[in-house]
Design an enzyme around this catalytic site. Structure first.
Site, mmCIF file in Angstrom:
data_model
loop_
_atom_site.group_PDB
_atom_site.id
_atom_site.type_symbol
_atom_site.label_atom_id
_atom_site.label_comp_id
_atom_site.label_asym_id
_atom_site.label_seq_id
_atom_site.Cartn_x
_atom_site.Cartn_y
_atom_site.Cartn_z
ATOM 1 N N ARG A 162 18.884 48.090 41.902
ATOM 2 C CA ARG A 162 19.436 48.251 43.245
ATOM 3 C C ARG A 162 20.049 49.637 43.438
ATOM 4 O O ARG A 162 20.013 50.196 44.522
ATOM 5 C CB ARG A 162 20.481 47.153 43.490
ATOM 6 C CG ARG A 162 21.106 47.173 44.871
ATOM 7 C CD ARG A 162 22.104 46.034 45.053
ATOM 8 N NE ARG A 162 21.438 44.753 45.206
ATOM 9 C CZ ARG A 162 21.456 43.781 44.296
ATOM 10 N NH1 ARG A 162 22.108 43.959 43.144
ATOM 11 N NH2 ARG A 162 20.847 42.641 44.506
ATOM 12 N N TYR A 163 20.669 50.170 42.402
ATOM 13 C CA TYR A 163 21.335 51.478 42.461
ATOM 14 C C TYR A 163 20.551 52.477 41.624
ATOM 15 O O TYR A 163 19.957 52.111 40.611
ATOM 16 C CB TYR A 163 22.766 51.366 41.940
ATOM 17 C CG TYR A 163 23.613 50.348 42.646
ATOM 18 C CD1 TYR A 163 24.167 50.627 43.894
ATOM 19 C CD2 TYR A 163 23.859 49.106 42.072
ATOM 20 C CE1 TYR A 163 24.955 49.693 44.545
ATOM 21 C CE2 TYR A 163 24.640 48.162 42.714
ATOM 22 C CZ TYR A 163 25.187 48.460 43.956
ATOM 23 O OH TYR A 163 25.954 47.525 44.603
ATOM 24 N N ARG A 192 21.408 52.774 37.496
ATOM 25 C CA ARG A 192 21.676 51.617 36.655
ATOM 26 C C ARG A 192 20.808 50.429 37.066
ATOM 27 O O ARG A 192 20.372 50.324 38.211
ATOM 28 C CB ARG A 192 23.148 51.220 36.687
ATOM 29 C CG ARG A 192 23.700 50.940 38.075
ATOM 30 C CD ARG A 192 25.212 51.139 38.053
ATOM 31 N NE ARG A 192 25.858 50.874 39.325
ATOM 32 C CZ ARG A 192 25.949 51.748 40.317
ATOM 33 N NH1 ARG A 192 25.402 52.951 40.193
ATOM 34 N NH2 ARG A 192 26.578 51.437 41.433
ATOM 35 N N CYS A 196 24.115 29.624 30.323
ATOM 36 C CA CYS A 196 25.518 30.031 30.177
ATOM 37 C C CYS A 196 26.245 29.008 29.314
ATOM 38 O O CYS A 196 25.815 27.855 29.190
ATOM 39 C CB CYS A 196 26.209 30.099 31.546
ATOM 40 S SG CYS A 196 25.508 31.298 32.690
ATOM 41 N N CYS A 225 29.754 27.793 36.464
ATOM 42 C CA CYS A 225 30.767 27.884 37.512
ATOM 43 C C CYS A 225 30.225 27.269 38.789
ATOM 44 O O CYS A 225 29.062 27.481 39.144
ATOM 45 C CB CYS A 225 31.153 29.341 37.751
ATOM 46 S SG CYS A 225 31.662 30.229 36.265
ATOM 47 N N CYS A 249 28.796 29.885 41.426
ATOM 48 C CA CYS A 249 27.886 30.909 40.909
ATOM 49 C C CYS A 249 26.857 31.336 41.950
ATOM 50 O O CYS A 249 26.186 30.497 42.565
ATOM 51 C CB CYS A 249 27.167 30.378 39.674
ATOM 52 S SG CYS A 249 25.982 31.550 38.963
ATOM 53 N N ARG A 286 24.121 32.780 41.248
ATOM 54 C CA ARG A 286 22.779 32.578 40.697
ATOM 55 C C ARG A 286 22.562 31.108 40.314
ATOM 56 O O ARG A 286 21.725 30.791 39.476
ATOM 57 C CB ARG A 286 22.560 33.475 39.474
ATOM 58 C CG ARG A 286 22.477 34.959 39.802
ATOM 59 C CD ARG A 286 21.819 35.764 38.688
ATOM 60 N NE ARG A 286 21.762 37.173 39.060
ATOM 61 C CZ ARG A 286 22.470 38.134 38.472
ATOM 62 N NH1 ARG A 286 23.278 37.843 37.466
ATOM 63 N NH2 ARG A 286 22.365 39.385 38.879
ATOM 64 N N ASP A 323 30.407 34.906 47.215
ATOM 65 C CA ASP A 323 29.067 35.091 47.775
ATOM 66 C C ASP A 323 28.634 33.849 48.545
ATOM 67 O O ASP A 323 29.148 32.739 48.334
ATOM 68 C CB ASP A 323 28.066 35.379 46.649
ATOM 69 C CG ASP A 323 28.325 36.709 45.973
ATOM 70 O OD1 ASP A 323 28.489 37.715 46.697
ATOM 71 O OD2 ASP A 323 28.395 36.749 44.726
ATOM 72 N N ASP A 337 29.455 41.789 47.945
ATOM 73 C CA ASP A 337 28.042 42.086 47.797
ATOM 74 C C ASP A 337 27.386 41.756 49.132
ATOM 75 O O ASP A 337 27.327 40.593 49.541
ATOM 76 C CB ASP A 337 27.423 41.235 46.680
ATOM 77 C CG ASP A 337 27.034 42.074 45.479
ATOM 78 O OD1 ASP A 337 26.329 43.077 45.685
ATOM 79 O OD2 ASP A 337 27.433 41.726 44.358
ATOM 80 N N LYS A 352 27.161 46.479 46.728
ATOM 81 C CA LYS A 352 28.594 46.215 46.863
ATOM 82 C C LYS A 352 29.249 47.229 47.790
ATOM 83 O O LYS A 352 28.892 48.405 47.789
ATOM 84 C CB LYS A 352 29.284 46.287 45.499
ATOM 85 C CG LYS A 352 28.878 45.195 44.541
ATOM 86 C CD LYS A 352 29.649 45.335 43.234
ATOM 87 C CE LYS A 352 29.168 44.302 42.234
ATOM 88 N NZ LYS A 352 27.772 44.562 41.810
#
Length: 364
Positions: free
Chosen positions: A94-95, A98, A107, A111, A114, A116, A277, A314, A321
């Site tokens: 995206r950037y 990076r 995981c 959570c 989450c 995702r 999100d 985001d 972000k």
């Protein structure tokens, strides 16, 4: 150091009921939630939950509820737009300088907020295939603008120390990759997994390792969690924090202050406080932007500068972000006596942490 206890992780709604973490009457609804979204609560986190408190902030993060079946029109299975920026499987670019490298889709703990949540857990692909992994490495190697690789997922520290060491060494051998950052909940969710072998695997020649530790309430930073973070810090690995602003968990100034201070006590620099999100079924945990901005104003005057994260959102759709903290400076254009724009610097109104307004430069 105790052995990792992932084998005793609670994964089924019936187990949550048996442990007193959910009422038996909720079981049918929880089974519907678990059929769509992964459930896992490690022993380290089960021990932190107070079953007698219906508003327990640890339970709100990890124990599923029927509210997750309620979808809002603005919610999206890919709320931050990973897919449009994924040139090859496992990579999000995206950037310019990076990339995210999504190694695994599992995981230690899942959570309830989450972003995702539609992509991780049982029933999903556990990790990149060897072919997909090689294509991702080739992509990183061929894009010389990539200075930082961010290992995420899922949680990259679910990999074995041996495999983690192999991946770290391969990335560090790419000349233009100078920073390898890992995003993880493992130091909190399963502290014993941060073994000497894992710490050694994260230290590589040729690149600097950073670890971003995710926690949302000060109670998560238990003695064992602090010891796990200390093992990383003592090895010379810099630590930063990731948190999400969550309703009923850290959306008051006392809880937020305690969390940020706890991070700093653990040698973890507060980094990002994410606005929630627009992930499906998470509306009951999201605050408003105005509430987040007000909390950041209060935090500014209440705790040390070391304890100040960036409050960010985001932008849905993949625009990245953006800081959304409160503004403290407002310009006022100076004018000359004849009404024309003055040649001196504009005046500014600056709001201090108490809410008082000051002119800059001061009036003489």
């Amino acid at each position: 150091m105790t052995k990792s206890n992932l084998a005793r992780t609670l994964r089924e709604p019936a187990e949550l009921v048996a442990e007193g973490l959910a009422p038996a009457t909720a079981l049918p609804a929880l089974e519907r939630v678990a059929a769509r979204y992964a459930v896992a609560i490690t022993p380290a986190l089960v021990e932190l939950i107070d079953p007698s408190d219906p508003d327990d902030p640890i339970a709100r993060q990890f124990v599923p509820t029927a509210a997750e079946l309620e979808m809002q029109p603005v919610e999206n299975a890919d709320p931050i737009g990973d897919h449009p920026h994924s040139p090859v499987s496992g990579i999000v670019h995206r950037y310019p300088d990076r990339v995210l490298f999504k190694l695994v889709h599992v995981c230690a703990v899942y959570c309830r907020f989450c972003f995702r949540r539609e992509m991780v857990g049982p029933g999903k692909e556990n990790a990149l295939s060897e072919a997909a992994y090689r294509a991702a490495i080739d992509y990183i190697r061929s894009h010389h603008e990539i200075w930082e690789v961010i290992l995420t997922g899922g949680d990259p520290l679910m990999l074995s120390p041996r495999r983690m060491g192999e991946i770290m060494a391969e990335l560090a051998a790419i000349e233009h990759v100078k920073i390898i950052r890992l995003h993880t909940r493992v130091p909190v969710a399963d502290p014993a997994r941060i073994s000497d072998e894992m710490v050694s695997a994260l230290k590589v020649e040729g690149a600097t390792t950073w670890v971003a530790v995710h926690a949302n309430h000060a109670r998560e930073l238990t003695g064992p969690a602090r010891e796990a973070c200390a093992r990383l810090a003592d090895a010379g690995i810099p630590l930063v924090s990731q948190s999400v602003l969550l309703r009923g968990i850290n959306d008051n100034i006392t809880a937020l202050s305690d969390l940020m201070r706890a991070f700093v006590e653990c040698r973890i620099k507060p980094y990002y406080l994410h606005h929630g999100d627009l992930a499906p079924g998470t509306a009951h945990l999201r605050t408003t932007l105005a509430e987040g901005q007000d909390l950041m104003r209060q935090l500014r005057g209440r705790v040390s500068g070391l304890c100040q994260p960036d409050y960010v959102i985001d932008i849905p759709g993949g625009a990245g972000k953006s800081p959304v903290g409160p503004n403290y400076v407002f310009a006022e254009q100076n004018t000359a006596a004849d009404g024309r724009e003055a040649e001196t610097e504009s005046s500014y109104r600056i709001i201090d942490y108490c809410g008082d307004v000051h002119l800059y430069p001061p009036e003489t």
